[in-house]
Design a protein around this motif. Structure first.
Motif, PDB file in Angstrom:
ATOM      1  N   LEU A  18      27.525 -39.900 -42.868  1.00 10.64           N
ATOM      2  CA  LEU A  18      28.450 -40.649 -42.027  1.00 10.64           C
ATOM      3  C   LEU A  18      29.491 -41.387 -42.858  1.00 10.64           C
ATOM      4  O   LEU A  18      30.647 -41.532 -42.453  1.00 10.64           O
ATOM      5  N   ARG A  19      29.082 -41.843 -44.019  1.00 12.48           N
ATOM      6  CA  ARG A  19      30.015 -42.553 -44.900  1.00 12.48           C
ATOM      7  C   ARG A  19      30.996 -41.604 -45.579  1.00 12.48           C
ATOM      8  O   ARG A  19      32.081 -42.010 -46.010  1.00 12.48           O
ATOM      9  N   ASN A  20      30.633 -40.333 -45.676  1.00 12.16           N
ATOM     10  CA  ASN A  20      31.442 -39.364 -46.412  1.00 12.16           C
ATOM     11  C   ASN A  20      31.662 -38.104 -45.584  1.00 12.16           C
ATOM     12  O   ASN A  20      31.127 -37.031 -45.887  1.00 12.16           O
ATOM     13  N   PRO A  21      32.466 -38.166 -44.511  1.00 11.85           N
ATOM     14  CA  PRO A  21      32.686 -37.004 -43.646  1.00 11.85           C
ATOM     15  C   PRO A  21      33.624 -35.962 -44.251  1.00 11.85           C
ATOM     16  O   PRO A  21      33.739 -34.859 -43.744  1.00 11.85           O
ATOM     17  N   GLY A  22      34.280 -36.313 -45.330  1.00 10.76           N
ATOM     18  CA  GLY A  22      35.226 -35.387 -45.961  1.00 10.76           C
ATOM     19  C   GLY A  22      36.409 -36.165 -46.496  1.00 10.76           C
ATOM     20  O   GLY A  22      36.697 -37.278 -46.060  1.00 10.76           O
ATOM     21  N   LYS A  23      37.097 -35.555 -47.451  1.00 16.40           N
ATOM     22  CA  LYS A  23      38.183 -36.256 -48.121  1.00 16.40           C
ATOM     23  C   LYS A  23      39.283 -36.644 -47.130  1.00 16.40           C
ATOM     24  O   LYS A  23      39.762 -35.832 -46.366  1.00 16.40           O
ATOM     25  N   GLY A  24      39.648 -37.940 -47.141  1.00 11.55           N
ATOM     26  CA  GLY A  24      40.720 -38.420 -46.297  1.00 11.55           C
ATOM     27  C   GLY A  24      40.339 -38.605 -44.842  1.00 11.55           C
ATOM     28  O   GLY A  24      41.188 -38.891 -44.012  1.00 11.55           O
ATOM     29  N   ASN A  57      29.818 -51.473 -39.836  1.00 10.84           N
ATOM     30  CA  ASN A  57      29.798 -52.130 -41.140  1.00 10.84           C
ATOM     31  C   ASN A  57      29.056 -51.283 -42.175  1.00 10.84           C
ATOM     32  O   ASN A  57      29.477 -51.185 -43.332  1.00 10.84           O
ATOM     33  N   LEU A  58      27.948 -50.671 -41.765  1.00 14.97           N
ATOM     34  CA  LEU A  58      27.182 -49.823 -42.678  1.00 14.97           C
ATOM     35  C   LEU A  58      27.997 -48.620 -43.140  1.00 14.97           C
ATOM     36  O   LEU A  58      27.927 -48.212 -44.306  1.00 14.97           O
ATOM     37  N   ILE A  59      28.777 -48.037 -42.221  1.00 15.59           N
ATOM     38  CA  ILE A  59      29.542 -46.835 -42.548  1.00 15.59           C
ATOM     39  C   ILE A  59      30.785 -47.168 -43.363  1.00 15.59           C
ATOM     40  O   ILE A  59      31.084 -46.510 -44.372  1.00 15.59           O
ATOM     41  N   ASN A  60      31.515 -48.179 -42.942  1.00 18.01           N
ATOM     42  CA  ASN A  60      32.807 -48.484 -43.567  1.00 18.01           C
ATOM     43  C   ASN A  60      32.687 -49.242 -44.882  1.00 18.01           C
ATOM     44  O   ASN A  60      33.610 -49.215 -45.697  1.00 18.01           O
ATOM     45  N   ASN A  61      31.562 -49.942 -45.090  1.00 17.16           N
ATOM     46  CA  ASN A  61      31.362 -50.695 -46.328  1.00 17.16           C
ATOM     47  C   ASN A  61      30.167 -50.114 -47.069  1.00 17.16           C
ATOM     48  O   ASN A  61      29.019 -50.417 -46.753  1.00 17.16           O
ATOM     49  N   GLU A 118      21.429 -44.244 -31.013  1.00 22.25           N
ATOM     50  CA  GLU A 118      22.457 -43.461 -30.337  1.00 22.25           C
ATOM     51  C   GLU A 118      23.828 -43.938 -30.789  1.00 22.25           C
ATOM     52  O   GLU A 118      24.165 -45.120 -30.637  1.00 22.25           O
ATOM     53  N   ILE A 119      24.620 -43.008 -31.365  1.00 22.46           N
ATOM     54  CA  ILE A 119      25.966 -43.357 -31.806  1.00 22.46           C
ATOM     55  C   ILE A 119      26.979 -42.496 -31.067  1.00 22.46           C
ATOM     56  O   ILE A 119      26.887 -41.273 -31.055  1.00 22.46           O
ATOM     57  N   TYR A 120      27.929 -43.176 -30.422  1.00 24.05           N
ATOM     58  CA  TYR A 120      29.049 -42.494 -29.771  1.00 24.05           C
ATOM     59  C   TYR A 120      30.262 -42.739 -30.660  1.00 24.05           C
ATOM     60  O   TYR A 120      30.666 -43.876 -30.876  1.00 24.05           O
ATOM     61  N   PHE A 121      30.836 -41.649 -31.162  1.00 25.86           N
ATOM     62  CA  PHE A 121      31.900 -41.824 -32.147  1.00 25.86           C
ATOM     63  C   PHE A 121      32.982 -40.770 -31.981  1.00 25.86           C
ATOM     64  O   PHE A 121      32.841 -39.798 -31.232  1.00 25.86           O
ATOM     65  N   THR A 122      34.069 -41.009 -32.689  1.00 26.31           N
ATOM     66  CA  THR A 122      35.168 -40.063 -32.745  1.00 26.31           C
ATOM     67  C   THR A 122      35.170 -39.454 -34.135  1.00 26.31           C
ATOM     68  O   THR A 122      35.312 -40.159 -35.131  1.00 26.31           O
ATOM     69  N   VAL A 145      20.120 -44.035 -50.719  1.00 26.47           N
ATOM     70  CA  VAL A 145      20.685 -44.172 -49.372  1.00 26.47           C
ATOM     71  C   VAL A 145      20.234 -42.975 -48.544  1.00 26.47           C
ATOM     72  O   VAL A 145      20.315 -41.832 -49.010  1.00 26.47           O
ATOM     73  N   PRO A 146      19.751 -43.196 -47.317  1.00 27.01           N
ATOM     74  CA  PRO A 146      19.357 -42.058 -46.472  1.00 27.01           C
ATOM     75  C   PRO A 146      20.503 -41.058 -46.338  1.00 27.01           C
ATOM     76  O   PRO A 146      21.669 -41.441 -46.187  1.00 27.01           O
ATOM     77  N   ASP A 147      20.165 -39.764 -46.399  1.00 26.66           N
ATOM     78  CA  ASP A 147      21.207 -38.736 -46.325  1.00 26.66           C
ATOM     79  C   ASP A 147      21.995 -38.812 -45.023  1.00 26.66           C
ATOM     80  O   ASP A 147      23.208 -38.546 -45.018  1.00 26.66           O
ATOM     81  N   GLU A 148      21.345 -39.176 -43.920  1.00 24.74           N
ATOM     82  CA  GLU A 148      22.057 -39.286 -42.646  1.00 24.74           C
ATOM     83  C   GLU A 148      23.162 -40.331 -42.727  1.00 24.74           C
ATOM     84  O   GLU A 148      24.273 -40.119 -42.238  1.00 24.74           O
TER      85      GLU A 148
END
Length: 552
Positions: free
Chosen positions: A387-393, A478-482, A545-549, A380-383
């Motif tokens: 995004l899938r693993n920003p930190g515990k919780g 979908n890519l990030i959450n699953n 381009e991703i706009y996120f919280t 899986v690309p590191d980028e």
């Protein structure tokens, strides 16, 4: 063209829809995160690798619309578009009266009209502007219509109940088998040797046979060709008594269809139009004698036979690249799928597709199922991993994600520009999640799905194309959450109809591509876009381009 007031309303509805969608997803995804000001709005760009694939000859039978004509594109060369179609009886004919005489045989195919530019005069007549016409206005060319000599068999025992497949490069097959008589042999050169797509409406004076009142009918622009009456007398009327018009199966075995062939007329460059041939027809008007039931003189009666242009069709294309020395012609069948190409060449018809790979390919680390960093690549690309693993919780909440494609204006100088491009799941040849955008446009169906996007944006100064923007928010969510979701390759093409997501087969498949969207085959145009390669100037470079919280 857009109707400005209507389009503003659509944009307002679309904006409300987007804001609602974003708010809805924000609350759903972030509902389990407790706290007040524990989020920061952020925007980040990510790498996109893009490269080109030529399709070569591609399946082109039974398209929704078909090109006809000659179009000289300064970027992609010259395209000659011919066409073949079956015919069908509007009603079966099993008998005919005595002394049949053909009064007229008229072939009619309606043109697409830009209704936003239609003007109505005081007397009820109209001034029309044709839509989907490419090349010099009123450019002349030679148009010849023949009886087709090739049988396009319907699905049945002969074809194993499978639809016959025809490809863009099979013009010679139909040309060599056509019947020799030119059917549109009128003395009016505008119907054959100097044909052009005429925007003038037909004015027909009609006299009521009972009251004698004369009225004038104004008929919208169409291809109207007078065909050889003697030919149709022999081929159609004389065949009625032998049962050739008793069913469509019998008729199609007897009259295999029409072949439309275009050629240059003198020094004229010609032009090309998109046509809905399925709305076309041939109307045979004839007179016949009906025997009197009382033993008196026979009654002379006027009748018509209508042959609809329905059934199997094929778009036949010839590309000539010697006229422009285009960069497109010099492209290999497969571009640089490792480092990416600098330009993305999208070409409809027998053209090219661009493939996109999201995120930088670097993969030197991974995460376990608990989100803990592990050593070594994980495929899986590191980028994306980050995004899938920003930190515990914690979770990354995506508000919006877009791909913005910048047009190479210099390369596209003097070329007609496609009004829309279409992004799809290249691996599985199907729409991506964001395609499910419900926004519609009744007046301009091709402009529906405005939230999903892909529509041409014009530069305010030059009035030429500047960018295409496509929203892929749900694809990224979908890519990030699953974490089991595959970061599939995406395909990008020009499209003639955003509602059509069916694919057409390549005549010669390879390990990279075996099919492409059918709506791209219908579109004769092309465009040149900047890719995401690092050598492209940053302000023009394709990025995700991703706009996120982000949680604190």
């Amino acid at each position: 063209m857009y109707n400005n007031s209507f389009f503003k309303k659509i944009l307002l509805v679309a904006t409300v829809f987007v804001l609602y969608s974003c708010d809805k997803d924000y609350n759903e995804v972030g509902g389990d995160i407790i706290g007040g000001n524990n989020f920061n709005l952020a925007s980040t760009t990510y790498s996109v690798l893009g490269y080109n694939l030529k399709t070569g000859p591609i399946q082109s039978n039974n398209l929704d619309v078909n090109p006809l004509g000659i179009y000289n594109n300064p970027v992609f060369g010259e395209t000659t578009a011919n066409f073949n179609t079956q015919l069908a009886l509007s009603s079966f004919v099993t008998s005919i009266g005595a002394r049949p005489y053909v009064e007229s045989v008229v072939l009619t195919v309606p043109y697409y009209i830009d209704e936003t530019k239609t003007k109505t005069n005081a007397n009820g007549s109209h001034v029309y502007v044709l839509d989907s016409i490419y090349g010099p206005q009123m450019a002349k060319m030679k148009l010849s219509v023949y009886e087709s000599g090739y049988s396009m068999v319907n699905p049945g025992p002969i074809t194993g109940y499978q639809e016959q497949t025809f490809f863009t490069d099979q013009n010679d097959l139909f040309d060599t088998k056509k019947e020799p008589t030119v059917l549109n042999d009128s003395d009016d050169d505008s119907q054959n040797n100097e044909f052009f797509f005429d925007s003038s409406e037909d004015v027909v004076d009609v006299k009521d046979s009972l009251t004698g009142v004369k009225t004038t009918k104004y008929i919208a622009p169409a291809m109207n060709l007078n065909l050889n009456k003697a030919y149709f007398k022999t081929k159609i009327l004389d065949a009625i008594s032998s049962g050739k018009l008793a069913s469509n199966e019998a008729f199609r075995n007897h009259f295999k269809g029409l072949y439309f062939k275009v050629e240059k007329s003198g020094s004229s460059a010609g032009n090309l139009a998109m046509l809905n041939f399925k709305a076309g027809k041939i109307t045979i008007t004839y007179n016949q004698d009906l025997a009197s039931t009382t033993g008196g003189a026979p009654t002379r009666e006027k009748k018509t036979i209508v042959l609809n242009m329905s059934g199997n069709t094929v778009s036949l294309l010839k590309n000539d690249y010697t006229v422009s020395g285009s960069a497109y012609n010099s492209l290999p069948s497969v571009g640089d799928n490792v480092a990416g190409d600098e330009r993305l060449y999208l070409k409809g018809g027998q053209g090219s597709v661009s493939v996109l790979e999201l995120f930088d390919k670097k993969d030197i680390k991974g995460y376990d199922s608990n989100g803990n960093l592990t050593s070594g690549p994980n495929g899986v690309p590191d980028e994306l991993d980050d995004l899938r693993n920003p930190g515990k919780g914690k979770k990354v909440l995506v508000n919006e994600a877009n791909l913005v494609f910048h047009i190479d204006a210099s390369a596209m100088t003097g070329a007609d520009e496609p009004q829309r491009v279409y992004l799809y799941d290249f691996k599985n040849n199907r729409p991506i999640i964001d395609y499910s955008d419900p926004t519609s446009n009744v007046s301009f169906p091709k402009k529906s799905k405005v939230v999903f996007g892909g529509l041409l944006k014009l530069d305010a100064t030059t009035k030429r194309g500047s960018t295409y923007k496509i929203r892929i928010t749900n694809q990224i969510r979908n890519l990030i959450n699953n974490k089991d979701s595959t970061n599939v390759k995406l395909g990008l093409v020009v499209t003639e109809n955003i509602a059509n997501t069916v694919s057409s087969k390549l005549k010669t498949a390879n390990s990279f591509i075996s099919q492409a969207p059918k709506a791209s085959v219908m579109n004769p145009l092309g465009t040149v876009l900047y890719s995401g390669k690092s050598t492209v100037p940053d302000e023009k470079r394709l990025k995700l381009e991703i706009y996120f919280t982000k949680p604190n």
